[in-house]
Motif scaffolding. Structure first.
Motif, short mmCIF file in Angstrom:
data_model
loop_
_atom_site.label_atom_id
_atom_site.label_comp_id
_atom_site.label_asym_id
_atom_site.label_seq_id
_atom_site.Cartn_x
_atom_site.Cartn_y
_atom_site.Cartn_z
N PRO A 65 7.74 69.37 43.06
CA PRO A 65 7.81 70.83 42.95
C PRO A 65 7.85 71.33 41.63
O PRO A 65 7.79 70.30 40.64
CB PRO A 65 8.99 71.53 43.91
CG PRO A 65 9.90 70.20 43.95
CD PRO A 65 9.16 69.06 44.02
N VAL A 66 7.15 72.18 41.66
CA VAL A 66 6.90 72.61 39.97
C VAL A 66 7.93 73.69 39.77
O VAL A 66 7.91 74.67 40.49
CB VAL A 66 5.36 73.36 39.72
CG1 VAL A 66 5.38 73.94 38.61
CG2 VAL A 66 4.57 72.74 40.30
N ASP A 67 8.28 73.13 38.58
CA ASP A 67 9.46 74.04 38.39
C ASP A 67 9.82 74.99 37.11
O ASP A 67 10.12 76.18 36.65
CB ASP A 67 10.63 72.97 37.46
CG ASP A 67 11.17 71.88 38.26
OD1 ASP A 67 11.55 72.81 39.34
OD2 ASP A 67 12.39 71.14 38.10
N ASP A 68 8.40 74.55 36.16
CA ASP A 68 7.65 75.42 35.00
C ASP A 68 6.11 75.42 34.97
O ASP A 68 5.54 74.32 35.03
CB ASP A 68 8.59 75.01 33.69
CG ASP A 68 8.75 76.16 32.72
OD1 ASP A 68 8.60 77.68 33.26
OD2 ASP A 68 9.04 76.20 31.54
N GLY A 69 5.71 75.96 33.98
CA GLY A 69 3.92 76.48 33.89
C GLY A 69 3.28 76.23 34.76
O GLY A 69 3.54 76.44 36.23
N VAL A 70 2.67 75.61 34.55
CA VAL A 70 0.92 75.51 36.07
C VAL A 70 0.86 74.03 36.21
O VAL A 70 0.72 73.73 35.28
CB VAL A 70 -0.37 76.42 35.40
CG1 VAL A 70 -1.33 76.28 36.18
CG2 VAL A 70 0.14 78.11 35.23
N GLY A 123 -10.30 60.53 41.84
CA GLY A 123 -9.66 59.66 43.11
C GLY A 123 -8.70 60.93 42.72
O GLY A 123 -8.04 62.23 43.30
N LYS A 124 -7.62 61.12 41.86
CA LYS A 124 -6.60 61.79 41.65
C LYS A 124 -6.37 62.25 40.22
O LYS A 124 -6.59 61.41 39.11
CB LYS A 124 -4.71 61.28 42.32
CG LYS A 124 -4.32 60.06 41.55
CD LYS A 124 -2.83 60.46 42.45
CE LYS A 124 -2.35 59.11 41.53
NZ LYS A 124 -1.16 59.38 42.43
N LYS A 125 -5.44 63.07 40.05
CA LYS A 125 -5.89 63.57 38.59
C LYS A 125 -4.85 64.90 38.32
O LYS A 125 -4.68 65.90 39.17
CB LYS A 125 -7.20 64.02 37.52
CG LYS A 125 -6.43 64.79 36.22
CD LYS A 125 -6.46 63.58 35.24
CE LYS A 125 -6.25 64.89 33.65
NZ LYS A 125 -6.27 62.75 32.38
N THR A 126 -3.66 64.48 37.32
CA THR A 126 -2.65 66.11 36.76
C THR A 126 -2.52 66.40 35.54
O THR A 126 -2.82 65.43 34.90
CB THR A 126 -1.03 65.72 37.65
OG1 THR A 126 -0.85 64.66 38.90
CG2 THR A 126 -0.60 66.44 37.19
N ILE A 127 -2.54 67.77 35.78
CA ILE A 127 -3.07 67.94 34.74
C ILE A 127 -2.02 69.41 34.72
O ILE A 127 -1.77 69.71 35.31
CB ILE A 127 -4.36 69.06 34.11
CG1 ILE A 127 -5.74 67.98 34.96
CG2 ILE A 127 -4.30 69.92 33.42
CD1 ILE A 127 -6.94 68.52 34.85
N TYR A 128 -0.84 69.79 33.05
CA TYR A 128 -0.01 69.99 33.02
C TYR A 128 -0.87 71.66 32.09
O TYR A 128 -0.65 71.37 31.81
CB TYR A 128 1.31 69.47 32.69
CG TYR A 128 2.18 68.31 33.90
CD1 TYR A 128 2.65 69.07 35.10
CD2 TYR A 128 2.28 67.29 33.64
CE1 TYR A 128 3.30 68.38 35.73
CE2 TYR A 128 2.27 66.88 34.82
CZ TYR A 128 3.41 67.87 36.43
OH TYR A 128 3.73 66.55 36.45
N LEU A 129 -0.52 72.54 32.05
CA LEU A 129 -0.81 73.48 31.47
C LEU A 129 1.28 74.12 31.51
O LEU A 129 1.51 74.79 32.22
CB LEU A 129 -1.72 74.63 31.81
CG LEU A 129 -2.83 74.30 32.67
CD1 LEU A 129 -4.21 75.16 33.03
CD2 LEU A 129 -3.86 73.47 31.10
N ASP A 130 1.35 74.38 30.20
CA ASP A 130 2.68 74.67 29.69
C ASP A 130 2.51 76.11 29.39
O ASP A 130 1.67 76.81 29.45
CB ASP A 130 3.63 74.41 28.21
CG ASP A 130 2.83 72.44 28.59
OD1 ASP A 130 3.85 72.29 29.51
OD2 ASP A 130 3.36 71.81 27.36
N ALA A 131 3.62 76.43 30.10
CA ALA A 131 3.42 78.38 30.15
C ALA A 131 4.23 78.48 29.04
O ALA A 131 4.46 77.65 27.69
CB ALA A 131 4.91 78.84 30.72
#
Length: 533
Positions: A247-252, A525-533
């Protein structure tokens, strides 16, 4: 009898079938299904029966990947012959509907006086009587629209022709190209005679998260005729997935799932765009985000356009049990080439909402906006296409799919509305197939070679994509939707090399983005990108 809990295997794959052929969006609406059945399926199968050696040789040539060569063996010639006979015997109403569409096209084409068309109603072929409206445009040219909701409630909508096919990746070398090869119940597959809304469908796919007691497995499949060499038990395991959802706890968080698919999540909202999810096998185990890693509840699925690599029935049916709502673009209201996605998915028991250009949907922590989509449809008047702007927790993302940019003024206007975008994803399929690859079966007159070669399913090249980056003030740019992943070859029919124009233009675009100090990457394939709140 074993009483342990069974989960659907990661390597189990599913293909929805319509009259033994892989079901893609134009095989669900009755009119387009009829045209493709007669003008594509029957024609390819007859060609194979008459000259199977040519087909067998052709499918071995990578340069012919995606061409109309049936991928079966010599020992299956009689099986294909039986499918043709079965089509002729059991699908008479759809054959008549296909013929009636051609007759109606001829009728309206021949009406050139510009005078009243009311007399044409009496001449409408019997299968279409009461299912069409004939009209004139402002230049006095006759045309017609199909009354689609009524066709879905007629004898022409044949859910009895739907069935389910299952396989296990470790037991097959490759999945044949879906637009050229019917699915036969061989030793490596299980085919279940159930329509797409049968209870067994959601029961099987929810077993990835909610296991089925082994002694209840027969009950889940009970009452459905089955064929093929796999058993129900072969599709399941008593081990949980090694790749659980986080799960995602913070941001996007953005997760690229392959081809044109993205998962966009905040703590409160879960969105999928154009999901085409791969089954996880030995060859791609660490390269894919598969079903086990998706959220337990999907708030929205957003679909960009009705091509099968974006509206992927195979994937959508596997996500139906946990999807709250699907957003789709409006169509033209009854034209043959542009069937309604809302009607199509409603027929498959999805909760569907249709949106217009720049229509907003409010979220608890943001909004969704449908954005005008130009090109990639061979210059046909197809309205059911949209890009998506997603704003979550103040972060802005644009998913353009196969949008092209023949008029920079559109994005100049849009850039004033959607400025300072954090992530822009755009396809670079700048040399698409001739538009007849998808729409050819709908034509009732021969299309010239010059027209086929000129009107292609093209997306953006570097010269078209770069102005979009500048207009939106994008901070990060990602190229996607190219069909680079080999595990999607069975429905993409594409192979590239370093000299392919799509690859050359992509590299040129990446360099151009870096020149203007914009982070850019081509996804695979796959890639995860985090955008901070």
């Amino acid at each position: 009898m074993e009483n342990n809990l069974l989960y659907l295997k990661e390597e189990t794959y599913f293909e929805p079938l319509f009259n033994h052929w892989y079901a893609w969006p134009y095989l669900i609406p009755p009119a387009t299904a009829a045209r493709h059945m007669v003008n594509t399926h029957r024609r390819i199968m007859l060609s194979f029966v008459k000259n199977y050696k040519l087909h067998i040789m052709a499918v071995k040539e990578s340069v012919l990947t995606g061409a109309e060569f049936l991928n079966c063996s010599e020992s299956q010639v009689d099986d294909i012959k039986r499918l043709v006979e079965e089509l002729d015997e059991k699908c008479g109403e759809l054959i008549e509907l296909s013929d009636a569409i051609k007759e109606l096209d001829d009728l309206v084409f021949e009406h050139t006086s510009g005078e009243s068309i009311e007399y044409l109603y009496a001449k409408v072929p019997n299968p279409l009587k009461g299912y069409v409206e004939i009209f004139m445009d402002m230049e006095h040219r006759a045309s017609y629209r199909l009354i689609e909701p009524l066709l879905y409630r007629s004898e022409f909508y044949k859910s009895s022709l739907q069935s389910l096919s299952f396989g296990v990746l470790s037991r097959v070398e490759e999945r044949p190209f879906v637009l050229s090869t019917p699915r036969l119940p061989d030793s490596n597959h299980l085919q279940v005679r159930a329509d797409f809304n049968a209870p067994v469908v959601d029961a099987i796919f929810s077993a990835r998260e909610k296991p089925i007691p082994a002694d209840k497995l027969a009950d889940v499949f009970g009452g459905y005729a089955a064929a093929g060499g796999l058993s129900y038990r072969d599709l399941f395991t008593d081990e949980k997935s090694l790749y659980p959802y986080v799960p995602v706890d913070d941001g996007v968080r953005l997760q690229y799932t392959g081809h044109a698919g993205f998962v966009i999540e905040s703590k409160n909202t879960r969105i999928l765009v154009d999901p085409v999810i791969a089954s996880r096998g030995m060859d791609n185990a660490e390269e894919v985000i598969s079903y086990s890693e998706l959220p337990p509840v999907i708030d929205y699925i957003l679909l960009t356009h009705s091509h099968s690599d974006h509206v992927n029935i195979e994937t959508l049916l596997q996500l139906r049990y946990k999807t709250r709502k699907v957003l789709v673009p409006k169509n033209n209201g009854g034209t043959l080439a542009d069937p309604s996605l809302r009607l199509l998915l409603s027929q498959l028991n999805f909760n569907v909402q249709e949106v217009d250009d720049l229509e907003e949907t409010q979220l608890a922590d943001g909004r969704l906006v449908s954005v005008p989509f130009l090109g990639e449809h061979g210059d046909l008047n197809i309205r059911s296409k949209t890009a998506w702007f997603i704003e979550l927790c103040g972060k802005k993302c644009f998913f353009g799919a196969d949008s092209s940019n023949p008029d920079e003024n559109l994005y100049r206007h849009l850039g004033k509305i959607f400025a300072d975008i954090d992530v822009l994803a755009i396809g670079m399929e700048c040399v698409g197939a001739p538009y007849t690859w998808i729409y050819g079966a709908l034509h009732t007159k021969i299309v010239s070679k010059a027209i086929k070669n000129s009107r292609r399913l093209n997306g953006s090249d570097c010269a078209q994509a770069l102005p979009m980056v500048k207009a939106f003030g994008a901070k990060e740019v990602y190229i996607y939707a190219l069909g680079l992943e080999p595990w999607y070859k069975y429905f993409m029919g594409i192979e590239y090399d370093e000299n392919s124009r799509q690859v050359v233009e992509s590299n040129k675009f990446l360099e151009a983005c870096r020149d203007i100090k914009v982070k850019a990457e081509s996804l695979y394939g796959k890639k995860t990108i985090y955008l901070d709140a």
